[in-house]
Design an enzyme around this catalytic site. Structure first.
Site, PDB file in Angstrom:
ATOM      1  N   LYS A   1     -33.581 -27.424 -16.562  1.00  0.00           N
ATOM      2  CA  LYS A   1     -33.991 -26.967 -17.908  1.00  0.00           C
ATOM      3  C   LYS A   1     -32.932 -27.430 -18.887  1.00  0.00           C
ATOM      4  CE  LYS A   1     -37.256 -24.503 -19.865  1.00  0.00           C
ATOM      5  NZ  LYS A   1     -38.623 -24.201 -19.402  1.00  0.00           N
TER       6      LYS A   1
ATOM      7  N   ASP B   1     -40.991 -27.168 -24.118  1.00  0.00           N
ATOM      8  CA  ASP B   1     -40.903 -25.705 -23.976  1.00  0.00           C
ATOM      9  C   ASP B   1     -40.929 -25.190 -25.423  1.00  0.00           C
ATOM     10  OD1 ASP B   1     -40.294 -23.524 -21.786  1.00  0.00           O
ATOM     11  OD2 ASP B   1     -39.007 -22.978 -23.465  1.00  0.00           O
TER      12      ASP B   1
HETATM   13  P1  NDP Z   1     -44.159 -22.781 -28.691  1.00  0.00           P
HETATM   14  O1  NDP Z   1     -42.920 -23.157 -29.373  1.00  0.00           O
HETATM   15  O2  NDP Z   1     -45.354 -23.652 -28.782  1.00  0.00           O
HETATM   16  O3  NDP Z   1     -44.630 -21.316 -29.155  1.00  0.00           O
HETATM   17  C1  NDP Z   1     -43.791 -20.233 -29.012  1.00  0.00           C
HETATM   18  C2  NDP Z   1     -44.463 -19.008 -29.599  1.00  0.00           C
HETATM   19  O4  NDP Z   1     -43.700 -17.852 -29.262  1.00  0.00           O
HETATM   20  C3  NDP Z   1     -44.540 -19.034 -31.115  1.00  0.00           C
HETATM   21  O5  NDP Z   1     -45.649 -18.300 -31.539  1.00  0.00           O
HETATM   22  C4  NDP Z   1     -43.231 -18.337 -31.498  1.00  0.00           C
HETATM   23  O6  NDP Z   1     -43.232 -17.750 -32.787  1.00  0.00           O
HETATM   24  C5  NDP Z   1     -43.139 -17.267 -30.444  1.00  0.00           C
HETATM   25  N1  NDP Z   1     -41.740 -16.922 -30.206  1.00  0.00           N
HETATM   26  C6  NDP Z   1     -40.751 -17.768 -29.801  1.00  0.00           C
HETATM   27  N2  NDP Z   1     -39.569 -17.133 -29.726  1.00  0.00           N
HETATM   28  C7  NDP Z   1     -39.827 -15.864 -30.091  1.00  0.00           C
HETATM   29  C8  NDP Z   1     -39.029 -14.712 -30.218  1.00  0.00           C
HETATM   30  N3  NDP Z   1     -37.702 -14.748 -29.945  1.00  0.00           N
HETATM   31  N4  NDP Z   1     -39.638 -13.551 -30.609  1.00  0.00           N
HETATM   32  C9  NDP Z   1     -40.954 -13.507 -30.889  1.00  0.00           C
HETATM   33  N5  NDP Z   1     -41.768 -14.580 -30.803  1.00  0.00           N
HETATM   34  C10 NDP Z   1     -41.212 -15.729 -30.399  1.00  0.00           C
HETATM   35  O7  NDP Z   1     -43.749 -22.555 -27.154  1.00  0.00           O
HETATM   36  P2  NDP Z   1     -44.676 -22.494 -25.863  1.00  0.00           P
HETATM   37  O8  NDP Z   1     -45.994 -21.920 -26.189  1.00  0.00           O
HETATM   38  O9  NDP Z   1     -44.587 -23.816 -25.201  1.00  0.00           O
HETATM   39  O10 NDP Z   1     -43.844 -21.478 -24.938  1.00  0.00           O
HETATM   40  C11 NDP Z   1     -44.101 -20.077 -24.926  1.00  0.00           C
HETATM   41  C12 NDP Z   1     -43.545 -19.478 -23.648  1.00  0.00           C
HETATM   42  O11 NDP Z   1     -44.163 -20.095 -22.514  1.00  0.00           O
HETATM   43  C13 NDP Z   1     -42.041 -19.676 -23.429  1.00  0.00           C
HETATM   44  O12 NDP Z   1     -41.526 -18.547 -22.745  1.00  0.00           O
HETATM   45  C14 NDP Z   1     -41.977 -20.886 -22.496  1.00  0.00           C
HETATM   46  O13 NDP Z   1     -40.791 -20.904 -21.742  1.00  0.00           O
HETATM   47  C15 NDP Z   1     -43.188 -20.609 -21.624  1.00  0.00           C
HETATM   48  N6  NDP Z   1     -43.745 -21.749 -20.901  1.00  0.00           N
HETATM   49  C16 NDP Z   1     -44.128 -22.875 -21.553  1.00  0.00           C
HETATM   50  C17 NDP Z   1     -44.680 -23.927 -20.862  1.00  0.00           C
HETATM   51  C18 NDP Z   1     -45.208 -25.141 -21.547  1.00  0.00           C
HETATM   52  O14 NDP Z   1     -45.800 -25.982 -20.874  1.00  0.00           O
HETATM   53  N7  NDP Z   1     -45.056 -25.287 -22.853  1.00  0.00           N
HETATM   54  C19 NDP Z   1     -44.815 -23.891 -19.409  1.00  0.00           C
HETATM   55  C20 NDP Z   1     -44.458 -22.620 -18.809  1.00  0.00           C
HETATM   56  C21 NDP Z   1     -43.921 -21.615 -19.555  1.00  0.00           C
HETATM   57  P3  NDP Z   1     -42.411 -18.454 -33.993  1.00  0.00           P
HETATM   58  O15 NDP Z   1     -43.216 -19.651 -34.362  1.00  0.00           O
HETATM   59  O16 NDP Z   1     -42.315 -17.416 -35.050  1.00  0.00           O
HETATM   60  O17 NDP Z   1     -41.058 -18.825 -33.421  1.00  0.00           O
HETATM   61  O1  2IT Z   2     -41.274 -23.412 -18.203  1.00  0.00           O
HETATM   62  C1  2IT Z   2     -41.931 -24.413 -17.849  1.00  0.00           C
HETATM   63  O2  2IT Z   2     -42.436 -24.491 -16.724  1.00  0.00           O
HETATM   64  C2  2IT Z   2     -42.117 -25.494 -18.821  1.00  0.00           C
HETATM   65  N1  2IT Z   2     -41.672 -25.372 -19.952  1.00  0.00           N
HETATM   66  C3  2IT Z   2     -42.824 -26.759 -18.421  1.00  0.00           C
HETATM   67  C4  2IT Z   2     -41.897 -27.697 -17.696  1.00  0.00           C
HETATM   68  C5  2IT Z   2     -42.450 -29.054 -17.395  1.00  0.00           C
HETATM   69  O3  2IT Z   2     -41.664 -29.847 -16.852  1.00  0.00           O
HETATM   70  O4  2IT Z   2     -43.613 -29.348 -17.666  1.00  0.00           O
END
Ligand code: NDP
Ligand code: 2IT
Length: 446
Positions: free
Chosen positions: A126, A166
């Site tokens: 990461k 992420d």
């Molecule tokens: P994005 O940046 O696309 O979206 C994040 C969302 O979460 C936004 O709505 C953001 O609001 C909100 N958010 C972020 N930080 C905070 C905080 N501290 N408090 C409240 N709201 C918050 O990210 P993703 O959708 O990609 O990721 C979301 C979650 O999913 C994370 O935990 C990530 O690790 C996990 N994840 C993502 C994967 C992926 O493929 N993208 C895979 C597996 C897990 P704002 O815009 O106001 O910051």
């Molecule tokens: O938390 C996660 O699994 C991710 N943000 C996706 C990682 C990836 O390599 O696609």
């Protein structure tokens, strides 16, 4: 606490002072694994748990860049190369002002188990930076990404370490990062996943995490003879994972009544339909605005500074960030009849909240199992890049669906208790551990 877990955690805390999220992630895994390791002494003698909690390599670097006013800005870049026993390091990059070493170590640690669960050959890593993309121009984001990659490029590679998105890293950022990598190495390779479809990306990768978390919820529901149809679902976040979880839940006949960002949440009792979801996607992915605009546009309630868990629902899908459901919120969810939690985000529930869900014996799918569809589809992108052949949307979606079903089966295999209750926390931790641990033993003391 089990005295063996206590002793192990004392060592972890002494070696990694102040890294609270890392301690939290390790402790949850240690609680599942220490009893399992006691029954399987080969892992104990090889000190697998001690080794697995120590990154193979940690890279920290300066990221200087020029803002639009010509002023010098300095951020800190990180890449944690946690474990390469079963494949190249693999995991996302997070850009958020809260990013620090402890948060990235927790995410890299979780990633090792998650990637193993996918059944694909991927180790865990990461990275990211404390850079805040909010309020920055496209040019500023590009200059930051180019500077970040100007150091990262020497540590990564298609067979070495393959970053992805992420929080704060989506298609735009992956494009800038890939462009700079290609320029520095003079190589067009699958060094990053989440690439655009015209330049090596995979269909379904943007959808994969949200779709996968919904498929996982369906698998959990099926153990109790239920489906998504007619269920009321609370989703947090409004980014990549939340958007596609919403899309899939609606497709399967559920009703999503909330969306949020770091400022607050909206409650739409009629449900977020396809048109309203399109509005959210444009708001968040193009205009980069706040979720409050949804309430203004569709005349629904907005709760400033609050999280969605106060709304009555059948299913909760946290899709924003770590520690976004606390004990009180978990109790309220249970009191309001919530029967299933499928975690799209990483470690969204505090340890106390996890305890509440397990005590209530609801269907609780922890992130490392429920959100593994994203990285699994990254693995499928790597396969397509190696073959230099793209798969169709249907092919990738079917593979993703099969992988989520298999992860569920693994959790059932390792997590079913004497009374029939499936503890998905134990199931995911032990199921993810075995393959990595066996590979580490086979490869000697490295
Ligand atoms: P994005 O940046 O696309 O979206 C994040 C969302 O979460 C936004 O709505 C953001 O609001 C909100 N958010 C972020 N930080 C905070 C905080 N501290 N408090 C409240 N709201 C918050 O990210 P993703 O959708 O990609 O990721 C979301 C979650 O999913 C994370 O935990 C990530 O690790 C996990 N994840 C993502 C994967 C992926 O493929 N993208 C895979 C597996 C897990 P704002 O815009 O106001 O910051
Ligand atoms: O938390 C996660 O699994 C991710 N943000 C996706 C990682 C990836 O390599 O696609």
């Amino acid at each position: 606490m089990d005295p063996k877990v206590q002793q192990f955690m004392a060592m972890i805390k002494a070696r990694n002072p102040g890294e609270n999220e890392f301690h939290q992630a390790v402790q949850e895994v240690a609680e599942s694994l220490i009893p399992f390791i006691e029954e399987n002494p080969k892992y104990k003698h090889a000190k697998i748990l001690e080794r697995i909690a120590e990154p193979e390599r940690t890279i920290i670097f300066r990221v200087p860049w020029l803002d639009d006013k010509g002023e010098v800005q300095i951020n800190r870049g990180f890449r944690i190369e946690m474990n390469s026993a079963i494949g190249p390091y693999k995991g996302g990059l997070r850009l958020h002002p809260t990013v620090n070493l402890g948060i990235l170590k927790f995410l890299a640690f979780e990633q090792v188990f998650k990637n193993s669960l996918t059944t694909l050959p991927m180790g865990g890593g990461k990275g990211g930076s404390d850079f805040d993309p909010k309020g920055k121009s496209d040019n500023e984001v590009m200059r930051f990404c180019q500077s970040f990659m100007s150091e990262l490029f020497r540590h990564i590679g298609a067979d070495t370490d393959v970053p992805a998105g992420d929080i704060g890293v989506g298609g735009r950022e992956i494009g800038f990062l890939f462009g700079q990598y290609k320029r520095l190495k003079n190589e067009f390779t699958g060094v990053l996943t989440g690439k655009g479809i015209e330049w090596g990306g995979s269909l379904i990768r943007p959808e994969a995490t949200g779709y996968g978390a919904t498929y996982f919820a369906e698998e959990m529901l099926s153990t109790r003879g239920e489906t998504m149809k007619g269920k009321v679902v609370c989703i947090s976040g409004s980014g990549n994972v939340a958007q596609y979880a919403t899309e899939k839940v609606v497709e399967l006949g559920g009703k999503v009544v909330t969306a949020s960002d770091s400022n607050g949440f909206i409650y739409d009792p009629k449900g977020i339909d396809c048109d309203k979801l399109k509005f959210i996607m444009d708001l968040k992915n193009v205009r980069r605005g706040r979720i409050k605009e949804y309430a203004d546009k569709f005349g629904v309630e907005y709760f400033e500074g609050k999280r969605p868990w106060i709304i009555k629902c059948d299913i909760a899908m946290p899709c924003a960030t770590q520690n976004e459901i606390n004990e009180e919120e978990a109790k309220l969810l249970i009191k309001n009849g919530c029967k299933c939690v499928s975690e799209g985000s990483n470690m969204p529930s505090t340890p106390e909240a996890v305890g509440v869900f397990l005590n209530a014996q609801i269907l609780y799918g922890p992130g490392k199992a429920a959100n593994a569809g994203g990285v699994a589809t990254s693995g499928l992108e790597m396969t397509q890049n190696s073959m230099r052949l793209p798969w169709s949307r249907e092919e990738v979606d079917e593979k993703l669906h099969t992988i989520m079903k298999n992860i569920h089966k693994t959790c059932v295999k390792y997590g079913t208790k004497e009374n029939g209750f499936i503890n998905y926390v134990d199931g995911a931790n032990i199921g993810g551990f075995v393959k990595v641990a066996n590979a580490m033993i086979a490869q000697g003391v490295v």
